[in-house]
Structure formats: C-alpha cells, structure tokens
Design a protein around this motif. Structure first.
Motif, mmCIF file in Angstrom:
data_model
loop_
_atom_site.group_PDB
_atom_site.id
_atom_site.type_symbol
_atom_site.label_atom_id
_atom_site.label_comp_id
_atom_site.label_asym_id
_atom_site.label_seq_id
_atom_site.Cartn_x
_atom_site.Cartn_y
_atom_site.Cartn_z
ATOM 1 N N ALA A 291 0.571 -1.501 0.045
ATOM 2 C CA ALA A 291 0.434 -0.234 0.245
ATOM 3 C C ALA A 291 0.724 1.405 0.280
ATOM 4 O O ALA A 291 0.721 2.788 -0.867
ATOM 5 N N VAL A 292 1.933 1.032 1.128
ATOM 6 C CA VAL A 292 3.012 2.151 0.809
ATOM 7 C C VAL A 292 3.428 2.836 -0.447
ATOM 8 O O VAL A 292 3.925 3.751 -0.730
ATOM 9 N N ALA A 293 3.684 1.602 -2.101
ATOM 10 C CA ALA A 293 4.214 1.886 -2.960
ATOM 11 C C ALA A 293 3.743 2.759 -4.037
ATOM 12 O O ALA A 293 3.329 2.532 -5.541
ATOM 13 N N GLN A 294 2.584 2.699 -3.607
ATOM 14 C CA GLN A 294 1.715 2.675 -4.372
ATOM 15 C C GLN A 294 1.701 4.274 -5.137
ATOM 16 O O GLN A 294 1.251 4.930 -3.716
ATOM 17 N N ASP A 296 -1.707 5.675 -6.714
ATOM 18 C CA ASP A 296 -3.321 5.553 -7.052
ATOM 19 C C ASP A 296 -4.147 4.925 -5.746
ATOM 20 O O ASP A 296 -3.765 3.862 -5.391
ATOM 21 N N ILE A 297 -4.567 5.927 -5.767
ATOM 22 C CA ILE A 297 -5.881 5.696 -3.935
ATOM 23 C C ILE A 297 -6.297 4.276 -4.075
ATOM 24 O O ILE A 297 -6.164 3.702 -3.161
ATOM 25 N N LYS A 298 -7.512 3.930 -5.163
ATOM 26 C CA LYS A 298 -8.339 2.709 -4.922
ATOM 27 C C LYS A 298 -7.457 1.724 -4.946
ATOM 28 O O LYS A 298 -7.029 0.681 -4.784
ATOM 29 N N ARG A 299 -5.682 1.579 -5.685
ATOM 30 C CA ARG A 299 -4.753 0.487 -5.197
ATOM 31 C C ARG A 299 -4.316 0.416 -4.227
ATOM 32 O O ARG A 299 -4.488 -0.467 -3.842
ATOM 33 N N LEU A 300 -3.971 1.906 -3.689
ATOM 34 C CA LEU A 300 -3.830 1.891 -2.257
ATOM 35 C C LEU A 300 -4.648 1.739 -1.183
ATOM 36 O O LEU A 300 -3.914 0.557 -0.427
ATOM 37 N N THR A 422 -0.416 2.094 7.852
ATOM 38 C CA THR A 422 -1.216 2.334 7.597
ATOM 39 C C THR A 422 -1.870 3.896 7.641
ATOM 40 O O THR A 422 -2.027 4.810 7.083
ATOM 41 N N LEU A 423 -0.606 3.990 9.097
ATOM 42 C CA LEU A 423 -1.273 5.632 8.761
ATOM 43 C C LEU A 423 -0.629 6.291 8.271
ATOM 44 O O LEU A 423 -0.919 7.350 7.553
ATOM 45 N N TYR A 424 0.842 6.350 7.654
ATOM 46 C CA TYR A 424 2.096 7.021 7.193
ATOM 47 C C TYR A 424 1.003 6.865 5.229
ATOM 48 O O TYR A 424 0.737 7.821 5.118
ATOM 49 N N ALA A 425 0.270 5.054 5.248
ATOM 50 C CA ALA A 425 -0.012 5.469 3.911
ATOM 51 C C ALA A 425 -1.598 6.448 3.359
ATOM 52 O O ALA A 425 -1.686 6.904 3.122
ATOM 53 N N VAL A 426 -1.852 6.315 4.208
ATOM 54 C CA VAL A 426 -3.423 7.471 4.063
ATOM 55 C C VAL A 426 -3.081 8.729 4.538
ATOM 56 O O VAL A 426 -3.705 10.113 4.261
#
Lengths: 500, 134
Positions: A291-294, A296-300, A422-426
C-alpha cells in the motif's frame, strides 16, 4: 420467528427477478431494489435480536429435517454479519443510484446493474446462513457469478483485462472448494455442518489435516490471504466505485467468515493455528508495504484491504475466546470502514477527475465535506483512538499478549507496525490529494447529494461503532463462546436431544 | 462406489491436463482447462457415494440403491460449470473484439512499476515540485 431466516436470501432473489422484468423502467427498478434491501436490513436486525434473546434460529428448507434436508441457521455470528452486510449494501446502492444520475447512465447500464446487485446480496446472505457445506458452495457461486458481471460491466478493455484474472482465479478457488467437498462427502457421508462435527472427529488425523488444508486453501484465495492475494489489487480498482466498495467490504469477508466457521466448528483444537498466524503476519506486513508503494488511491486502498485481513487471521489463529471475539468485532469494523473509504475514493474521482495521486491536490480547500468524509474513516482504519479501529486492534493485541507465545508476540509487533504504516499510507494520500497545491486546475464539479449522503451515513456508522463498542463486543463475545463450544450449534440443528 | 484404478487414473489425467491448460495465457485454453478440471471434480464426487440400482423408491430393494446425493451435487456443479463456460467464452470473445487477441495481459500498473524499477527511478508521485513530473 424462524420464518424470518430464509427471507434475507429469498427477498433479494425475488427482487432480482422483478428488476429484470422491469429492465426498461429504471425508476421502478430503483424502487424495488431500495425496498428489498431496506426490508433485508430490517429482517437482519430482527434476526440479530431474536438470535441474541432466544438462541440460534434454524429452518429446515423444504420441510425435511436435518440431517436429510438442507438447514439455514442464523446464530449470532451469522446474524451480526447479515446486519452489517445489508447496511453496507443498502448504502452502496443509494450511492450507485446517485452516481448513475451524475454520470448520465454511461458507466453502469442500469438494466443489468440492479438485478445483478441483488443476486450478489442473495449470494452473500446465503453464504452467511448456510448450515451445509454444499449450500455454502452454492452461496459462494451465486455471489461470484454476480461479481464477475459487476466487475466487467460495460465491457471496456481495462475491465475485460482485469476481469479475466479475477474470473480465472475465482474459478480455480471454486474448483478447489468443490474437490474438498467431494472428498469430505466421500470420507464422512454427509455435508451437514452439525453432523460433520461428530463424523470428522472420527477420521484419522492425517486425513482431517488434508481436508482442513484444502478448505483453508479455497477460502484463503477468496479472502485474499497473502500468498494467494495478488489477484485483488489488479482486479478491484478498475470497476466502478460502488462496485469496488461493495466487493471490498463484503466478498473477502465472506471468505473470512467461512474460515471462522470451519476452523471453529469442524476443525477445533488449533491444528492449523500456526499456519493461520504466520500467514496472518505476512498478510499484514506485506500488504501494507504494498500500500505504501502505490500511487493510485484505489490501488492503495486495495492493498490496505489485504493487509487488514491479516488482523482477522490473527484473531482466529489465536484460538482463544478473546481472540475470536476481537476478530468478530474487527470484521464488523473493517467491512464498514473499508467500504466507506472506497466510496470516498469514488467521490474523489468525481470531484478531481482521477484517483491517481500525481494528478490530485488541494481538495481540502476545494471540498471540505469530502476532506472530512475521507479523513475520519482513514484515521479509523489506521486505529487512532477513540475510533473503533483502535478498539478492535486493542482487543487483538490483548488477546495476543494473553497468549504469550513467541509467534503471538511477533503478531502483536507486526500488528502495531502495520497500524503505523497504515497511518503513513493514508497520511500520504491526505498530504498529496488534499493539502498540496493542485498540479493543474481542478474542474469545478458539484458532488451529487445522493453520493454524499450514503457515504456520510457510513462514516457516521463507523464512528457509531465506537459508541456501540461495548454492546457490540458483548455480542461478539457471546458469538465467540457459542462458536467455541460446538455443542450449541449441534443442538440448535437437531433439537435438544442432540444427534440421532 | 469402490474406487478402481481406471477411475482414479482418469481423474488424475483430467486434473493434470486441466491444471496445465489453466496455466496458459490464452483465455480459450484456460476455458478448456476449466472444463477438464470441472469434469475431473465431478467424477471425484461420483466416487464418494455408493453405487447401486437407480435411487427411485419402488424400483428395487432399498439396500441396493445408489447414493443419490453425489449425483445431485454433480448436477448442480454441471449447471454452474455450464454457466461459467458461457461467461468465459463471452469474456474471451469480448477480449478478442477489443484488442484482437484473447490473451490475459499483465496488469498495467505492475508493468509501469517494473519499468520504473529497471531504470531505478521513483514514481515521482511524492514530488512537491510539479514542473519536474511529466
């Protein structure tokens, strides 16, 4: 009150037939679908109430008593899943109606959309209520076939490409499931779950392990557990936003539900616990790194979906009551939140014209409502106190610490790391799409009220889970204790006397 | 039915051929593989029940009746396989109509990331300076 039990399956199927006949009258179709799903939600709530006060509700379909006939059983776990899933499907339906109006019917040809959507709902509810392995298989097939149609709706090149992968992988998992059913029937002479409870115990250990492994493999593909998960981020993001949202919320969770049901009822004692814990850890960590590497929001979001399946496996793999009840609470939380986030991603696409992070920016200023609708579930997913994600993760961590084994501690560590990532990704999505100056001028689009309202309702439901956490955890705890003592399930199916 | 060697070998061959076809890129071959796999599973289920006289009450003594349940399950499985075959055919045809072939393609995003990894570049998504991004 047992006449209520088949209704969540029957009503959507009848609704599907009705909407199919009304193919040329979109307004009538919408009325029927909305009525049917609202009624399903009400019936599910009634089922949850009665299964809590009076114990599990059982119906022998066609009047043939178990173990000859097929039984539908609404125990607390099934009823709870029914309530959450029907609430989510209703909200997503309203959202998709809103989007259909906004897009001028281009993306979703309404004449096929409503019947297929209702069939999907019927498949999900059938899988939850099934008291028989073959009926569970049929439930899975109903929802999968509907999902094939929804995923490739419109038949654009992208969707056909993504759909091919999805269809082939799902077909393969169905074949494995069916093989397992054939072997189980050959070994025991029954597929009724209550009867299997006794007959599987009499089998040699090695044979039981093979059967358990095959079922886990089949459900693992459907639930997108780590080594079997790579089909999900390739196929989900290409579908229309409401379709992705309902898939993300429900389809993988039906797989998880099947894992919970079979692991507790048919194969207790935790022989596959190590497998569940290790794959849970890998699913969590590798999913969230993806998720961190994506970009695109939907892919993430698809990767966070995979990652958080790991938490559910963690709870199931501990094979303690606390672990199981936390997992049940987490399922409820995750269905709601993940669907909300995909709906919010759909709104971002509507407002910003894309979900690619390098094309978005400044949405916080342009659309403060959208910012709130994204931020609240995003923080909830990451497990910020006091949201329900925090409560669910806290329960799982407590259960892991109570277990005290090396593997359980590793999972506790992995769970906390995943939560932080997850917090980092969002937060990255928030910074790029909402805070920075826009890379190009954003089109000025008004968000349709019918898309905002259901998203808002689900955000409210997600926040409401925090306030209802006490009673909800109690229900989860009761459901878990019923699952742990298997005699309750057998008695519910056969009546007080136990098995004949 | 007591498993005999012929049945077991036939099921094994159907599974093996099915699996190797499913691993192909072309959707039509995958479809053939799925049909073979489906038939293999159906035979496997058939082996799980007792063989005997037709399972109709009154046609013979009850003890010699065949177990009807596997047959019913196979019937359901055949119907599902038939539907799926039709859907996969439609999918393969649509893929051929859109892009001239029916091969399952790699994911676009995966291809992009692989290209970036070969050139050892970042995605550029996190750059705050927009002039730098193409």
């Amino acid at each position: 009150m047992t006449f209520l039990v088949p209704l969540p399956v029957v009503m959507p199927l009848l609704g599907a037939a009705l909407t199919l006949m009304m193919a040329r009258r979109p307004r009538a179709q919408r009325t029927v679908s909305l009525t049917v799903l609202t009624a399903t939600l009400l019936v599910s709530c009634a089922l949850l109430y009665f299964s809590t006060t009076d114990g599990s509700l059982v119906v022998a379909v066609g009047g043939w008593e178990a173990p000859l006939g097929i039984v539908l059983i609404a125990d607390q776990l099934a009823a709870l899943m029914l309530v959450v899933s029907s609430a989510v499907t209703l909200c997503v339906l309203v959202y998709s109606i809103g989007q259909g109006m906004a897009d001028g019917h281009e993306e979703t040809p309404l004449s096929v959309y409503h019947p297929t959507y209702l069939v999907l709902t019927a498949g999900v509810t059938n899988a939850f209520l099934a008291g028989d392995l073959f009926n569970l298989y049929v439930g899975f097939e109903i929802l999968l076939v509907a999902s094939y149609v929804l995923l490739t709706i419109g038949g654009t090149e992208n969707r056909i490409r993504a759909g091919s992968t999805y269809v082939v992988v799902s077909l393969l998992s169905s074949v494995i499931f069916l093989t397992a059913i054939g072997l189980i029937y050959a070994a025991t002479g029954t597929l009724n779950l209550a009867q299997l409870v006794e007959r599987l115990d009499e089998l040699p250990d090695g044979l039981r392990l093979i059967l358990q492994g095959m079922l886990l493999l089949a459900f693992g593909i459907k639930a997108a557990v780590f080594p079997l998960s790579s089909w999900l981020p390739d196929s989900y993001p290409t579908a229309p936003a409401p379709v992705t949202a309902v898939f993300a919320g429900l389809l993988t969770k039906v797989g998880v539900y099947a894992i919970i049901r079979t692991e507790t009822l048919l194969f207790p004692g935790g022989r596959a616990a190590v497998v569940l814990l290790v794959t849970g850890l890998l699913t969590m960590v590798i999913g969230i790194l993806g998720a961190v590497a994506q970009s695109d929001i939907k892919r993430l979001l698809s990767f966070t979906l995979i990652s958080h399946i790991g938490y559910l496996l963690f709870g199931v793999g501990l094979t303690t009551q606390l672990g199981l009840s936390s997992a049940i609470f987490y399922v409820v939380h995750h269905i709601t939140i993940q669907t909300t986030l995909f709906l919010a991603a759909g709104l971002i696409e509507q407002r910003g014209g894309s979900t690619a992070l390098d094309r978005l920016g400044g949405l916080a200023k342009l659309s403060p409502v959208l910012a709130v609708l994204f931020l609240v579930p995003a923080l909830n997913l990451a497990g910020i106190p006091p949201f329900s994600g925090f409560i669910g993760k806290l329960g799982l961590v407590q259960a892991g610490v109570a277990d005290g084994g090396v593997l359980a501690w590793m999972l506790v560590g992995g769970g906390i790391l995943t939560s932080l990532l997850t917090l980092y990704a969002v937060a990255r999505v928030w910074n790029l799409a909402f805070w920075r100056t826009p890379p190009k001028s954003m089109p000025s689009v008004r968000l349709p009220a019918l898309m905002v309202a259901p998203t808002l309702a689900l955000v409210t439901l997600g926040v409401g889970l925090t306030f209802a956490a006490g009673p909800l955890f109690d229900v989860g705890d009761q459901a878990a204790s019923t699952l742990m003592q298997r005699s309750g399930y057998v008695e519910a199916v056969y009546g007080e006397g136990g098995a004949p | 039915m007591t498993p005999n060697l012929v049945y077991v070998v036939v099921i094994g061959v159907l599974f093996a051929a099915g699996v190797s076809m499913v691993l192909e890129r072309s959707l039509t071959r995958v479809l053939m593989g799925m049909i073979l796999l489906g038939n293999g599973v159906n035979l496997l289920i058939l082996l799980g029940g007792e063989a005997g006289t037709p399972p109709i009450v009154g046609l013979g003594p009850g003890e010699q009746m065949a177990d009807p349940l596997p047959q019913i399950m196979i019937l359901t499985a055949i119907v599902i396989t038939l539907g799926m075959t039709a859907f996969l055919l439609a999918l393969a045809y649509r893929s051929w109509a859109m892009s001239g072939h029916d091969e399952v393609q790699d994911d676009v995003e995966d291809q992009r990331i692989m290209r970036l990894a070969e050139r050892d570049q970042g995605s550029g998504t996190d750059d705050t300076d927009h002039e730098a991004t193409p």
